[in-house]
Design an enzyme around this catalytic site. Structure first.
Site, mmCIF file in Angstrom:
data_model
loop_
_atom_site.group_PDB
_atom_site.id
_atom_site.type_symbol
_atom_site.label_atom_id
_atom_site.label_comp_id
_atom_site.label_asym_id
_atom_site.label_seq_id
_atom_site.Cartn_x
_atom_site.Cartn_y
_atom_site.Cartn_z
ATOM 1 N N ASN A 1 0.846 -1.189 0.000
ATOM 2 C CA ASN A 1 0.000 0.000 0.000
ATOM 3 C C ASN A 1 0.880 1.236 0.000
ATOM 4 O O ASN A 1 2.098 1.134 0.087
ATOM 5 C CB ASN A 1 -0.963 -0.013 1.192
ATOM 6 C CG ASN A 1 -0.225 0.032 2.510
ATOM 7 O OD1 ASN A 1 0.373 1.046 2.859
ATOM 8 N ND2 ASN A 1 -0.232 -1.067 3.244
ATOM 9 N N ARG A 2 0.264 2.386 -0.096
ATOM 10 C CA ARG A 2 1.011 3.616 -0.348
ATOM 11 C C ARG A 2 1.366 4.399 0.906
ATOM 12 O O ARG A 2 1.719 5.567 0.821
ATOM 13 C CB ARG A 2 0.217 4.495 -1.323
ATOM 14 C CG ARG A 2 0.127 3.874 -2.713
ATOM 15 C CD ARG A 2 -0.892 4.581 -3.573
ATOM 16 N NE ARG A 2 -0.577 5.991 -3.746
ATOM 17 C CZ ARG A 2 -1.425 6.894 -4.203
ATOM 18 N NH1 ARG A 2 -2.654 6.525 -4.531
ATOM 19 N NH2 ARG A 2 -1.056 8.137 -4.339
#
Ligand code: CTP
Ligand code: CA
Length: 232
Positions: free
Chosen positions: A34-35
């Protein structure tokens, strides 16, 4: 108070902060991730140390950010590793803040060798649920331990950011929930945050757009108020 003007109001407390995003391997070179940049968790750890706490920072993957001074750093790659790092450190913690972005699912199979390209479409990737670390912390909570969760929410057909945040606070059972509004380039990979600070007693306060250090300060202020006066 010190010359830098910061209160020493976390002195004598052991605080645990998780930060960054977990990566769930698929094969030796690929992962589901994820970011999360880790910047908010690192800011929470740094500010807590400046305010006198003993800090354990359990860090998943982050962008390149300097290690905060005076903090015990534990690295964790996957959700399972983050879980053991956080639960170990939480055993004697006064406060636990779950700022990490924990993958909800992981690939069921991790292949030993790199998956090769084929001339047909591959089978779908089967996923398995990861443990919910925050829920486990709440279930195992020792008397007097304060637990803070984070939630990145977008509004959708079933409600706005605040509605989702209230429901999540009730579901998770933590003392405080920091709700970030995301989407439209907000929160991820940027310096500023905005949202709501929701308390289990129903208190709600907006968090103005500001730096991640500023948000960290507001979170620690709320934790101190909760521990000292029973309310934010
Ligand atoms: N969290 C956790 N373990 C997980 C997933 C989330 O401890 N497996 C924690 C996060 O660190 C955060 C809080 O739970 O503090 C809320 O995470 P979020 O992803 O917003 O909540 P979920 O319950 O996973 O709900 P959803 O992703 O469906 O919105
Ligand atoms: Ca999630």
């Amino acid at each position: 108070e010190r010359p830098d003007g910061l209160p020493r109001d976390l002195e004598g407390l052991h605080v645990v902060v998780s930060a960054g995003g977990t990566r769930e391997p698929l094969d030796p070179v690929r992962y589901l991730g994820n970011r999360s940049s880790g910047k908010q968790g690192y800011a929470l750890a740094r500010v807590a140390a400046q305010r006198g706490a003993r800090v354990t920072l359990v860090a998943a993957h982050t962008v390149a950010i300097p290690d905060p001074a005076g903090v015990d750093l534990v690295h964790a790659g996957t959700a399972e590793e983050l879980r053991s790092g956080v639960l170990d450190a939480a055993a004697d913690a006064d406060v636990v803040v779950m700022a990490a972005a924990v993958a909800d699912f992981r690939p069921t199979q991790v292949t030993e060798h790199k998956i090769k390209k084929t001339d047909h479409d591959p089978d779908p990737v089967a996923l398995t649920r990861n443990p919910d670390i925050l829920a486990e912390l709440v279930a195992k909570r020792a008397a007097g331990q304060t637990i803070v969760g984070f939630a990145a929410e977008t509004g959708d057909a079933s409600g706005d950011v605040l509605t989702h945040g209230r429901a999540k606070l009730a579901r998770k059972g933590c003392d405080l929930l920091v709700v970030n509004a995301v989407g439209d380039g907000k929160a991820f990979e940027v310096e500023d945050n905005a949202g709501w600070l929701l308390a289990a007693d129903g208190a709600e306060r907006p968090i103005e757009l500001g730096s991640k250090a500023r948000l960290a300060t507001e979170v620690w202020d709320a934790v101190v108020a909760l521990r000292n006066h029973g309310a934010t």
